[in-house]
Design a protein around this motif. Structure first.
Motif, PDB file in Angstrom:
ATOM      1  N   PHE A  41       0.824  -1.218   0.000  1.00 20.18           N
ATOM      2  CA  PHE A  41       0.000   0.000   0.000  1.00 20.18           C
ATOM      3  C   PHE A  41       0.855   1.263   0.000  1.00 20.18           C
ATOM      4  O   PHE A  41       0.452   2.300   0.537  1.00 20.18           O
ATOM      5  N   GLU A  42       2.030   1.170  -0.624  1.00 20.06           N
ATOM      6  CA  GLU A  42       2.856   2.358  -0.819  1.00 20.06           C
ATOM      7  C   GLU A  42       2.492   2.942  -2.182  1.00 20.06           C
ATOM      8  O   GLU A  42       2.639   2.284  -3.217  1.00 20.06           O
ATOM      9  N   SER A  43       2.029   4.195  -2.176  1.00 22.10           N
ATOM     10  CA  SER A  43       1.466   4.786  -3.396  1.00 22.10           C
ATOM     11  C   SER A  43       2.493   4.931  -4.517  1.00 22.10           C
ATOM     12  O   SER A  43       2.127   5.025  -5.690  1.00 22.10           O
ATOM     13  N   PHE A  44       3.784   4.904  -4.166  1.00 28.34           N
ATOM     14  CA  PHE A  44       4.837   4.987  -5.186  1.00 28.34           C
ATOM     15  C   PHE A  44       4.645   3.909  -6.247  1.00 28.34           C
ATOM     16  O   PHE A  44       4.788   4.157  -7.453  1.00 28.34           O
ATOM     17  N   TYR A  45       4.337   2.688  -5.807  1.00 27.92           N
ATOM     18  CA  TYR A  45       4.219   1.569  -6.751  1.00 27.92           C
ATOM     19  C   TYR A  45       3.000   1.734  -7.654  1.00 27.92           C
ATOM     20  O   TYR A  45       3.042   1.400  -8.839  1.00 27.92           O
ATOM     21  N   LEU A  46       1.924   2.269  -7.106  1.00 26.09           N
ATOM     22  CA  LEU A  46       0.734   2.509  -7.915  1.00 26.09           C
ATOM     23  C   LEU A  46       1.004   3.609  -8.939  1.00 26.09           C
ATOM     24  O   LEU A  46       0.630   3.481 -10.110  1.00 26.09           O
ATOM     25  N   ARG A  47       1.654   4.678  -8.498  1.00 27.28           N
ATOM     26  CA  ARG A  47       1.970   5.771  -9.425  1.00 27.28           C
ATOM     27  C   ARG A  47       2.855   5.274 -10.560  1.00 27.28           C
ATOM     28  O   ARG A  47       2.632   5.593 -11.733  1.00 27.28           O
ATOM     29  N   LYS A  48       3.848   4.464 -10.214  1.00 27.01           N
ATOM     30  CA  LYS A  48       4.757   3.940 -11.228  1.00 27.01           C
ATOM     31  C   LYS A  48       4.008   3.018 -12.200  1.00 27.01           C
ATOM     32  O   LYS A  48       4.263   3.036 -13.412  1.00 27.01           O
ATOM     33  N   ALA A  49       3.072   2.213 -11.675  1.00 29.58           N
ATOM     34  CA  ALA A  49       2.282   1.323 -12.544  1.00 29.58           C
ATOM     35  C   ALA A  49       1.458   2.131 -13.541  1.00 29.58           C
ATOM     36  O   ALA A  49       1.381   1.789 -14.731  1.00 29.58           O
ATOM     37  N   ILE A  50       0.844   3.205 -13.061  1.00 31.11           N
ATOM     38  CA  ILE A  50       0.020   4.055 -13.928  1.00 31.11           C
ATOM     39  C   ILE A  50       0.885   4.722 -14.993  1.00 31.11           C
ATOM     40  O   ILE A  50       0.537   4.751 -16.181  1.00 31.11           O
ATOM     41  N   GLU A  51       2.041   5.252 -14.578  1.00 30.05           N
ATOM     42  CA  GLU A  51       2.933   5.927 -15.522  1.00 30.05           C
ATOM     43  C   GLU A  51       3.441   4.968 -16.603  1.00 30.05           C
ATOM     44  O   GLU A  51       3.439   5.303 -17.796  1.00 30.05           O
ATOM     45  N   LEU A  52       3.862   3.783 -16.180  1.00 29.50           N
ATOM     46  CA  LEU A  52       4.371   2.811 -17.154  1.00 29.50           C
ATOM     47  C   LEU A  52       3.270   2.317 -18.083  1.00 29.50           C
ATOM     48  O   LEU A  52       3.496   2.077 -19.266  1.00 29.50           O
ATOM     49  N   ASN A  53       2.067   2.162 -17.541  1.00 30.90           N
ATOM     50  CA  ASN A  53       0.941   1.749 -18.375  1.00 30.90           C
ATOM     51  C   ASN A  53       0.640   2.816 -19.438  1.00 30.90           C
ATOM     52  O   ASN A  53       0.377   2.488 -20.598  1.00 30.90           O
ATOM     53  N   ASP A  54       0.707   4.079 -19.040  1.00 29.21           N
ATOM     54  CA  ASP A  54       0.502   5.177 -19.992  1.00 29.21           C
ATOM     55  C   ASP A  54       1.581   5.158 -21.083  1.00 29.21           C
ATOM     56  O   ASP A  54       1.294   5.367 -22.268  1.00 29.21           O
ATOM     57  N   GLU A  55       2.827   4.920 -20.661  1.00 26.48           N
ATOM     58  CA  GLU A  55       3.925   4.848 -21.630  1.00 26.48           C
ATOM     59  C   GLU A  55       3.737   3.677 -22.589  1.00 26.48           C
ATOM     60  O   GLU A  55       4.014   3.782 -23.784  1.00 26.48           O
ATOM     61  N   MET A  56       3.262   2.560 -22.047  1.00 26.46           N
ATOM     62  CA  MET A  56       3.014   1.383 -22.883  1.00 26.46           C
ATOM     63  C   MET A  56       2.024   1.716 -23.992  1.00 26.46           C
ATOM     64  O   MET A  56       2.242   1.383 -25.169  1.00 26.46           O
ATOM     65  N   VAL A  57       0.941   2.367 -23.637  1.00 29.86           N
ATOM     66  CA  VAL A  57      -0.057   2.756 -24.639  1.00 29.86           C
ATOM     67  C   VAL A  57       0.566   3.717 -25.651  1.00 29.86           C
ATOM     68  O   VAL A  57       0.362   3.588 -26.867  1.00 29.86           O
ATOM     69  N   LYS A  58       1.372   4.639 -25.165  1.00 32.97           N
ATOM     70  CA  LYS A  58       2.017   5.632 -26.035  1.00 32.97           C
ATOM     71  C   LYS A  58       2.918   4.965 -27.079  1.00 32.97           C
ATOM     72  O   LYS A  58       2.875   5.322 -28.269  1.00 32.97           O
ATOM     73  N   TYR A  59       3.704   3.997 -26.673  1.00 33.05           N
ATOM     74  CA  TYR A  59       4.696   3.401 -27.571  1.00 33.05           C
ATOM     75  C   TYR A  59       4.177   2.217 -28.388  1.00 33.05           C
ATOM     76  O   TYR A  59       4.701   1.938 -29.470  1.00 33.05           O
ATOM     77  N   PHE A  60       3.168   1.511 -27.885  1.00 31.39           N
ATOM     78  CA  PHE A  60       2.815   0.234 -28.498  1.00 31.39           C
ATOM     79  C   PHE A  60       1.397   0.156 -29.077  1.00 31.39           C
ATOM     80  O   PHE A  60       1.097  -0.773 -29.820  1.00 31.39           O
ATOM     81  N   TRP A  61       0.539   1.108 -28.764  1.00 24.41           N
ATOM     82  CA  TRP A  61      -0.856   1.002 -29.196  1.00 24.41           C
ATOM     83  C   TRP A  61      -0.988   1.219 -30.705  1.00 24.41           C
ATOM     84  O   TRP A  61      -0.396   2.140 -31.265  1.00 24.41           O
ATOM     85  N   ASP A  62      -1.777   0.369 -31.338  1.00 23.33           N
ATOM     86  CA  ASP A  62      -2.076   0.495 -32.767  1.00 23.33           C
ATOM     87  C   ASP A  62      -3.302   1.387 -32.915  1.00 23.33           C
ATOM     88  O   ASP A  62      -4.431   0.959 -32.682  1.00 23.33           O
ATOM     89  N   GLU A  63      -3.073   2.628 -33.288  1.00 23.44           N
ATOM     90  CA  GLU A  63      -4.162   3.610 -33.376  1.00 23.44           C
ATOM     91  C   GLU A  63      -5.165   3.248 -34.473  1.00 23.44           C
ATOM     92  O   GLU A  63      -6.343   3.592 -34.395  1.00 23.44           O
ATOM     93  N   GLN A  64      -4.699   2.549 -35.483  1.00 23.06           N
ATOM     94  CA  GLN A  64      -5.559   2.243 -36.615  1.00 23.06           C
ATOM     95  C   GLN A  64      -6.452   1.026 -36.362  1.00 23.06           C
ATOM     96  O   GLN A  64      -7.656   1.059 -36.621  1.00 23.06           O
ATOM     97  N   ASN A  65      -5.871  -0.035 -35.823  1.00 24.97           N
ATOM     98  CA  ASN A  65      -6.613  -1.293 -35.703  1.00 24.97           C
ATOM     99  C   ASN A  65      -6.802  -1.792 -34.272  1.00 24.97           C
ATOM    100  O   ASN A  65      -7.454  -2.810 -34.048  1.00 24.97           O
ATOM    101  N   GLY A  66      -6.223  -1.095 -33.295  1.00 24.55           N
ATOM    102  CA  GLY A  66      -6.376  -1.514 -31.904  1.00 24.55           C
ATOM    103  C   GLY A  66      -5.379  -2.585 -31.512  1.00 24.55           C
ATOM    104  O   GLY A  66      -4.729  -3.214 -32.352  1.00 24.55           O
TER     105      GLY A  66
END
Length: 679
Positions: A488-513
């Protein structure tokens, strides 16, 4: 290393696999523009060999062919030879394995690809003997044949390579749809129909653990109350532990069993298998409260901490099947040898661990408990005596020549082990597991992130390399979510959210999903693949979908969960056709269809009542619940705005439970809280 005293270009690499080939007479190149430019300039095809350092058949092919001067002469004269470590460059492996499977109907390592200088393949295969035998073409014959074709009809080979790439390109474009509502039952029925009721598992031989199948069955059991789902899991877990696939002397699981009863393993041990198995044994303990499953999970994790953890905290990748050039030599026993170590107690050990004079594996013995009553062995006097004897055998075995250890540190596999350590740490109340997870996260943060903040894939010998792939992001986010719920240390949750956002930024296929395997800023290869097949490990897309659902429910960000829906829609056609191949994705889909349960605990984290409530959560298997701790900090309110009113009542630890789209009255009472989360 062979007797050749002259090194090739691989001598400058960090990969243990590439370094194993650094003194081959083959003039190997690492994957590089230098190699492709040379092939183009000299009008030669590329001979690509892909493997990994703990791969038994990779060792065999090296000894038979790549250390052989005749083979080397052919390769060096007519080809440009490239070696790739599949664990360092999973993007390359992913693409050419799809080529191999499309062309031959199967895959595996070592993988052999022959292709043009623009990276387009026209031949694919796996292990090849040096010379033709038993109707299978040998490497020497193949190389001569390809060279002849290249000289006489190069255009035909080039045309073939273009057709192969075009075919695979068509396969990548998925027809969007919707996953059938009955897919969950279809997946369950497929597993039930392929289940082996005697020894567990879902195939005859070879037999792989595939923990995500068991993970799904536990969620199915929780959602539907089907007791047979749990029975399949328990029988499989008990049978795997009883077999030789589990190392009863030093602990940890091997890669797979070559037989149907889990007796004879392929002796290599992989970090990812042990991470995923530790999780499933821990989950099964939560449901059954049988000490056996807790002890097996702890044995796995203790093995990792003892043998597979660097001083800096990163987890190593694998241990080889071979030692002294012989598969399994480190792990097997002669009956007389056991007698010399244990003396009068040898008979007691041999009786329980099926040690025979003739052996059960090539004249030697793999200790196992097949046919033994596991409950009887849990009698304290028997258990204590056997544990003492196994410690003596372990001390003796430690003096043997150990198998090669692949000591590179992979972000993706570390993410899985972080999840395992965090999950087991909170369920069993063992701080050193949580501390190990924390150290690995810290190691990755300090050593596997570049100056732009981009996650990297591999660290070894002071060097980090290769931009992170989808699995690196998805698996690490999984670990961070588990670490948040463990501490329950919020650092780990913040890091999970940030990395998840980066994942979408770098890997998401905008055209086909869906999510591509490698990022928009990575080296462009002949194909841009998306992996959804849940094979030896769950696919990056399936893990990402589950992460997204969990983060959406923790933070209250409903837009986020829509991304998971898009992943399901992108691959719906494939999943509907063969549910058994996408079981982890179906686990995520099942989670998305179960009405979410929110549990918010408000209180002093160190207070007895708070610890009691958290302990009550940890005892229960709650796969469809997300647990939040309100420490009333600015950061937690920034990450989870909707919990601002979920504060202590009467200055006591207070639990807020919301389920079935309605919130129940807050409670300070431990028993009432336990009842609420049990229903």
């Amino acid at each position: 290393m062979n007797s050749n005293s002259i090194s090739n270009r691989l001598i400058n690499e960090k990969s243990p696999y590439l370094l194993q080939h650094a003194y081959n007479p083959v003039n190997w190149y690492p994957w590089s523009e230098e190699a492709f430019n040379k092939a183009n300039r000299e009008n030669k095809p590329i001979f690509l060999s892909v493997g990994y350092s703990t791969c038994h058949w990779c060792h065999v092919m090296e000894k038979e062919s790549f250390e052989d001067n005749e083979v080397a002469e052919l390769l060096n004269k007519y080809f440009i030879a490239i070696k790739v470590d599949r664990e360092e460059r999973p993007d390359i492996d992913n693409i050419y394995m799809s080529v191999c499977q499309a062309m031959t109907g199967s895959g595996g390592w070592p993988m052999t690809i022959i292709m043009t200088s623009d990276k387009k393949p026209f031949f694919a295969g796996t292990y090849l003997p040096k010379k033709t035998q038993y109707g299978h073409m040998g490497l020497m014959e193949l190389l001569n044949k390809i060279n002849k074709l290249w000289i006489e009809d190069k255009n035909k080979l080039v045309e073939s390579s273009n057709n192969i790439v075009d075919f695979l390109q068509d396969q990548i474009v998925h027809k969007k749809g919707e996953i059938s509502e009955k897919i969950v039952n279809d997946a369950y029925e497929s597993l039930r129909d392929s289940y082996n009721p005697v020894f567990g598992g879902f195939s005859s031989s070879p037999k792989f653990p595939t923990p995500h199948n068991l993970n799904f069955l536990l969620r199915y059991y929780r959602a539907k109350g089907d007791k047979y789902a749990l029975q399949m899991v328990e029988n499989t877990l008990n049978s795997m532990y009883s077999g030789g696939i589990f190392d009863h002397i030093g602990f940890g699981f091997s890669r797979y069993s070559v037989d149907s009863k889990w007796l004879v393993p392929h002796f290599e041990k992989m970090l990812y298998d042990n991470a995923l198995l530790a999780i499933i044994y821990t989950e099964t303990y939560q449901i059954t409260h049988k000490d056996r499953y807790r002890e097996i999970a702890m044995k796995i994790l203790n093995y990792i901490l003892r043998d597979m953890t660097s001083k800096q905290g990163g987890f190593y990748s694998a241990e080889d099947a071979d030692s002294e050039g012989v598969e399994g030599k480190f792990y097997v026993w002669d009956k007389k040898e056991i007698k010399s170590v244990l003396g009068e107690d040898a008979d007691f050990f041999n009786e329980h661990y099926n040690i025979k004079s003739k052996g059960n594996f090539e004249g030697k013995n793999i200790p196992n408990l097949i046919g033994e009553d596991l409950e009887e062995l849990e009698d304290e006097s028997i258990k204590s005596k056997l544990d003492g004897l196994k410690e003596k055998l372990f001390s003796y075995r430690e003096k043997r020549i150990h198998p090669h250890k692949d000591d590179k540190i992979l972000t993706s596999w570390n993410g899985l082990m972080i999840a395992a350590m965090a999950y087991a740490g909170r369920v069993f109340g063992i701080e050193r597991y949580k501390e190990a997870a924390s150290k690995s996260i810290s190691f990755i943060s300090h050593n596997l992130v570049n100056h732009k903040g981009r996650l990297l894939c591999r660290y070894r010998d002071g060097e980090a390399a290769n931009l992170g792939y989808l699995d690196d992001y998805a698996f690490l986010v999984f670990g961070l979510i588990e670490m948040y719920e463990a501490t329950f240390e919020s650092f780990y949750l913040r890091k999970a959210i940030e990395l998840n956002d980066e994942m979408v930024k770098y890997f998401w296929d905008e055209q086909n999903g869906g999510l591509f395997f490698y990022g928009k800023d990575s080296e462009e290869l002949i194909l841009k693949t998306k992996e959804i097949y849940d094979g030896a490990i769950p696919s990056g897309n399936s893990v990402a979908a589950m992460n997204i659902i969990r983060l959406s429910r923790i933070t209250g960000d409903k837009k986020l969960e829509q991304k998971a829906g898009e992943i399901f829609n992108t691959f719906a056609e494939k999943i509907n056709e063969v549910p058994l191949a996408y079981v982890n994705t179906i686990s995520a889909f099942l989670t998305s269809k179960i009405s979410e349960t929110h549990v918010v605990i408000a209180g002093d984290k160190d207070h007895t009542n708070t610890k009691a409530m958290i302990n009550e959560i940890n005892k229960k298997f709650l796969p469809f619940s997300e647990i939040i701790f309100n420490d009333e900090s600015k950061e937690i309110y920034k990450l989870i705005p909707f919990i601002k009113n979920n504060v202590m009542v009467k200055n006591k630890t207070t639990a807020y439970v919301c389920k079935n789209n309605s919130c129940l009255a807050p409670t300070n009472d431990l028993q009432e809280f336990s009842n609420l989360i049990s229903k």
